[in-house]
Scaffold this motif. Structure first.
Motif, PDB file in Angstrom:
ATOM      1  N   ARG A 296       5.336  -4.176  13.994  1.00 53.73           N
ATOM      2  CA  ARG A 296       5.763  -3.443  12.796  1.00 53.73           C
ATOM      3  C   ARG A 296       5.481  -4.269  11.535  1.00 53.73           C
ATOM      4  NH1 ARG A 296       8.679   1.192  13.707  1.00 53.73           N
ATOM      5  NH2 ARG A 296       9.359   1.533  15.861  1.00 53.73           N
ATOM      6  N   GLY A 297       4.207  -4.629  11.416  1.00 48.93           N
ATOM      7  CA  GLY A 297       3.797  -5.517  10.331  1.00 48.93           C
ATOM      8  C   GLY A 297       3.456  -4.829   9.028  1.00 48.93           C
ATOM      9  N   TRP A 298       3.514  -3.485   8.986  1.00 52.84           N
ATOM     10  CA  TRP A 298       3.227  -2.787   7.723  1.00 52.84           C
ATOM     11  C   TRP A 298       4.506  -2.775   6.895  1.00 52.84           C
ATOM     12  CZ3 TRP A 298      -1.756  -2.663   7.571  1.00 52.84           C
ATOM     13  CH2 TRP A 298      -2.504  -2.413   8.729  1.00 52.84           C
ATOM     14  N   THR A 299       4.821  -3.911   6.296  1.00 56.08           N
ATOM     15  CA  THR A 299       6.090  -4.083   5.605  1.00 56.08           C
ATOM     16  C   THR A 299       6.100  -3.453   4.216  1.00 56.08           C
ATOM     17  OG1 THR A 299       5.245  -6.280   5.041  1.00 56.08           O
ATOM     18  CG2 THR A 299       6.821  -6.130   6.860  1.00 56.08           C
ATOM     19  N   ASP A 300       4.929  -3.100   3.699  1.00 57.31           N
ATOM     20  CA  ASP A 300       4.828  -2.416   2.412  1.00 57.31           C
ATOM     21  C   ASP A 300       3.718  -1.370   2.510  1.00 57.31           C
ATOM     22  OD1 ASP A 300       6.801  -3.713   0.558  1.00 57.31           O
ATOM     23  OD2 ASP A 300       5.717  -5.516   1.169  1.00 57.31           O
ATOM     24  N   ASP A 301       3.328  -0.829   1.387  1.00 54.01           N
ATOM     25  CA  ASP A 301       2.287   0.195   1.355  1.00 54.01           C
ATOM     26  C   ASP A 301       0.919  -0.493   1.364  1.00 54.01           C
ATOM     27  OD1 ASP A 301       1.010   2.624   1.172  1.00 54.01           O
ATOM     28  OD2 ASP A 301       1.303   2.842  -0.995  1.00 54.01           O
ATOM     29  N   TYR A 302       0.210  -0.411   2.488  1.00 57.05           N
ATOM     30  CA  TYR A 302      -1.100  -1.049   2.638  1.00 57.05           C
ATOM     31  C   TYR A 302      -2.166   0.003   2.930  1.00 57.05           C
ATOM     32  CZ  TYR A 302       0.922  -5.763   2.926  1.00 57.05           C
ATOM     33  OH  TYR A 302       1.571  -6.942   2.651  1.00 57.05           O
ATOM     34  N   HIS A 303      -3.364  -0.230   2.394  1.00 59.89           N
ATOM     35  CA  HIS A 303      -4.506   0.642   2.677  1.00 59.89           C
ATOM     36  C   HIS A 303      -5.750  -0.205   2.946  1.00 59.89           C
ATOM     37  CE1 HIS A 303      -2.216   4.154   1.623  1.00 59.89           C
ATOM     38  NE2 HIS A 303      -1.931   3.653   0.444  1.00 59.89           N
ATOM     39  N   LEU A 304      -6.646   0.363   3.738  1.00 57.94           N
ATOM     40  CA  LEU A 304      -7.883  -0.330   4.078  1.00 57.94           C
ATOM     41  C   LEU A 304      -8.629  -0.710   2.805  1.00 57.94           C
ATOM     42  CD1 LEU A 304      -9.966  -1.203   6.270  1.00 57.94           C
ATOM     43  CD2 LEU A 304     -11.007   1.057   5.956  1.00 57.94           C
ATOM     44  N   GLN A 319      -5.068  -3.871   1.697  1.00 58.42           N
ATOM     45  CA  GLN A 319      -4.517  -4.302   0.417  1.00 58.42           C
ATOM     46  C   GLN A 319      -3.168  -3.654   0.164  1.00 58.42           C
ATOM     47  OE1 GLN A 319      -7.116  -3.625  -2.971  1.00 58.42           O
ATOM     48  NE2 GLN A 319      -6.189  -5.354  -4.031  1.00 58.42           N
ATOM     49  N   MET A 320      -2.252  -4.434  -0.413  1.00 60.27           N
ATOM     50  CA  MET A 320      -0.935  -3.942  -0.778  1.00 60.27           C
ATOM     51  C   MET A 320      -1.028  -3.080  -2.042  1.00 60.27           C
ATOM     52  SD  MET A 320       2.469  -6.172  -1.771  1.00 60.27           S
ATOM     53  CE  MET A 320       2.351  -7.212  -0.308  1.00 60.27           C
ATOM     54  N   TYR A 321      -0.253  -1.985  -2.060  1.00 57.17           N
ATOM     55  CA  TYR A 321      -0.201  -1.094  -3.221  1.00 57.17           C
ATOM     56  C   TYR A 321       1.242  -0.934  -3.679  1.00 57.17           C
ATOM     57  CZ  TYR A 321      -5.049   0.576  -3.090  1.00 57.17           C
ATOM     58  OH  TYR A 321      -6.411   0.662  -3.161  1.00 57.17           O
ATOM     59  N   TYR A 322       1.385  -0.646  -4.969  1.00 58.88           N
ATOM     60  CA  TYR A 322       2.699  -0.308  -5.509  1.00 58.88           C
ATOM     61  C   TYR A 322       2.528   0.811  -6.528  1.00 58.88           C
ATOM     62  CZ  TYR A 322       7.396  -0.767  -7.447  1.00 58.88           C
ATOM     63  OH  TYR A 322       8.693  -0.516  -7.847  1.00 58.88           O
ATOM     64  N   GLU A 323       3.231   1.923  -6.277  1.00 60.29           N
ATOM     65  CA  GLU A 323       3.160   3.103  -7.140  1.00 60.29           C
ATOM     66  C   GLU A 323       1.712   3.537  -7.375  1.00 60.29           C
ATOM     67  OE1 GLU A 323       5.429   2.365 -10.676  1.00 60.29           O
ATOM     68  OE2 GLU A 323       7.330   2.764  -9.647  1.00 60.29           O
ATOM     69  N   GLY A 324       0.901   3.438  -6.332  1.00 63.08           N
ATOM     70  CA  GLY A 324      -0.466   3.925  -6.399  1.00 63.08           C
ATOM     71  C   GLY A 324      -1.483   2.944  -6.932  1.00 63.08           C
ATOM     72  N   TYR A 325      -1.037   1.779  -7.428  1.00 53.72           N
ATOM     73  CA  TYR A 325      -1.958   0.776  -7.956  1.00 53.72           C
ATOM     74  C   TYR A 325      -2.124  -0.370  -6.957  1.00 53.72           C
ATOM     75  CZ  TYR A 325      -1.691   2.912 -12.609  1.00 53.72           C
ATOM     76  OH  TYR A 325      -1.766   3.779 -13.675  1.00 53.72           O
ATOM     77  N   PRO A 326      -3.326  -0.895  -6.802  1.00 52.21           N
ATOM     78  CA  PRO A 326      -3.527  -2.048  -5.913  1.00 52.21           C
ATOM     79  C   PRO A 326      -2.914  -3.307  -6.504  1.00 52.21           C
ATOM     80  CG  PRO A 326      -5.553  -1.564  -7.102  1.00 52.21           C
ATOM     81  CD  PRO A 326      -4.593  -0.459  -7.445  1.00 52.21           C
ATOM     82  N   ILE A 327      -2.426  -4.182  -5.627  1.00 52.93           N
ATOM     83  CA  ILE A 327      -1.855  -5.456  -6.047  1.00 52.93           C
ATOM     84  C   ILE A 327      -2.840  -6.568  -5.689  1.00 52.93           C
ATOM     85  CG2 ILE A 327       0.052  -7.073  -5.749  1.00 52.93           C
ATOM     86  CD1 ILE A 327       1.835  -4.746  -5.041  1.00 52.93           C
ATOM     87  N   PHE A 328      -3.091  -7.443  -6.652  1.00 53.00           N
ATOM     88  CA  PHE A 328      -3.997  -8.566  -6.443  1.00 53.00           C
ATOM     89  C   PHE A 328      -3.211  -9.863  -6.599  1.00 53.00           C
ATOM     90  CE2 PHE A 328      -6.651  -5.076  -7.836  1.00 53.00           C
ATOM     91  CZ  PHE A 328      -7.750  -5.150  -6.999  1.00 53.00           C
TER      92      PHE A 328
END
Length: 436
Positions: A296-304, A319-328
């Motif tokens: 259960r490693g998808w601890t946040d919103d991740y996309h390929l 990549q981690m996302y927050y409110e639809g924006y990618p996080i770097f």
């Protein structure tokens, strides 16, 4: 007689002491962290979710084209909502033909993915009806065109090099009307500019972008959980603190795991797995997602983000996302990356935190427009526009030193020569404009 009585008494005392010591040993529970089977079963759950392929593979943008005018969603959450609806559409009459590139219709919708997606996954991502033999090539873009006479649509999967396409029909007047309304009212949309470089074609907002800085609490993931998930026998794993900011785990056989508490990340490597065999991209994605689902490693919103199969590695990144924006961020603070060799996990790098409560935001500010960013890059001696593959707004992740929290600061980022980086405006305040 008296002597015998004393001996008997002493014997009884000794037996009593022996019984007390035995009971104490049996009942004693040492105050140390032990990896029993029950603990392993619980601790391999990182507290995230299990994800399916259709939730992990998501587009980076959806563009509505009306001639030479281009529009995208102002709020990226609206893009997510529309794409999830598209995934529920029934696709009929699936067929594969040759192609001369993108369709030429005046009005169309373009769905752009961050990397090439194997066509064999189309059945996992969309509701394809009938028995379909999917082609072996991959796609980065899907185009939707309109048939006004029949209130139907064509969904066109364009091959990566543009010489092949797969087409399916959507016979749903309600869905047709919803997409056509976007192209006629532009409600919820903003104007975008089309940019063409040697790398690829992409789109940037034509006007300034308003996004607020966010402060978010984070909860650390216990490194013991990853020990249980990655090592066959956690009892054999030794823990050594190399420095204040690095902890080293190894079982002297299967793997080495380095944990960096200051940035809340980990890096695992299996040094014994040296053989390499190129994997099928579909199997790589399925094996990677299943591996992360196992704990259960998808601890946040991740996309390929990236799927890379070459002569030395089978690598997949999310990549981690927050409110639809990618996080770097730096050093895998916002990326889950896995690498396989001979279908065995060779490397696994990821954050060791998950996003918690929203703590607040700074006053709203505007980023410079995409057009201004392009002008800056074209006039900069530090960058070659032909090496710019994509540009987007995202969050720059930094840790708050005085709290278990992070700051997400909106900024411009670019894929430069295959690597994402924050765009350097020299004076960073140049990319921010005060809101009105």
């Amino acid at each position: 007689m008296q002597f015998e009585t004393v001996k008997s008494f002493l014997l009884c005392v000794l037996v009593g002491i022996s019984l007390l010591l035995t009971f104490a040993l049996w009942s004693y529970k040492p105050d140390i962290e032990r990896f029993t089977e029950d603990v392993v079963e619980d601790s391999t759950d990182l507290g995230g979710t299990e994800e399916t392929m259709d939730s992990l593979v998501a587009p980076a943008s959806i563009i509505f084209s009306n001639g030479d005018n281009y529009f995208g969603f102002t709020d990226p959450n609206d893009r997510k909502s529309l794409y999830e609806d598209i995934q529920s559409w029934s696709l009929y009459d699936f067929r594969t033909t040759s192609s001369n590139g993108p369709p030429s219709e005046t009005n169309q919708v373009e769905i752009v993915f961050p990397d090439s997606i194997p066509m064999a996954l189309a059945g996992n991502l969309f509701k394809v009806n009938g028995d379909v033999n999917f082609p072996e090539w991959g796609f980065e873009r899907i185009f939707i065109t309109f048939n006004q006479d029949t209130n139907s649509m064509n969904m066109i999967f364009l091959s990566e090099n543009g010489d092949q396409q797969a087409t399916a029909v959507v016979n749903n007047s309600e869905k047709h009307e919803r997409l056509w309304e976007y192209l006629t009212t532009y409600e919820g949309l903003s104007e975008f500019s089309r940019v063409e470089t040697a790398g690829r074609t992409f789109y940037v907002p034509s006007n300034r972008v308003e996004v607020s800085t966010k402060s978010i609490a984070v909860q650390s993931i216990n490194s013991r959980h990853m020990v249980d998930a990655l090592f066959t026998n956690s009892d054999l794993v030794s823990r050594n603190r190399v420095s204040e900011n690095e902890i080293y785990f190894t079982d002297s056989a299967r793997g080495i795991m380095r944990v960096y508490p200051n940035r809340r990340t980990m890096e695992f490597q299996n040094p014994l797995e040296t053989s390499y065999e190129q994997m099928d991209p579909v199997e790589l994605l399925k094996q990677s997602s299943a591996n992360i689902n196992d704990h259960r490693g998808w601890t946040d919103d991740y996309h390929l983000m990236d799927l890379n199969i070459n002569g030395s590695a089978n690598t997949v990144s999310y990549q981690m996302y927050y409110e639809g924006y990618p996080i770097f961020g730096n050093n895998y603070s916002s990326i889950i990356e896995q690498q396989y060799r001979a279908e065995v996990l060779y490397q696994y790098n990821r954050p060791l935190f998950d996003l918690g409560n929203y703590l607040g935001e700074d006053d709203s500010s505007e980023l410079m427009s995409g057009s201004e960013v392009i002008d800056h890059l074209e006039n900069s001696s530090d960058y070659d526009m032909e090496k710019v593959y994509d540009i987007k707004v995202g969050y720059d992740l930094t840790y708050q030193s005085d709290a278990d929290a992070i700051t997400l600061d909106p900024s411009w980022f670019m894929d430069y020569n295959g690597s994402w980086q924050k765009i350097d405006f020299q004076d960073d305040s140049q990319q921010h404009r005060e809101g009105t």
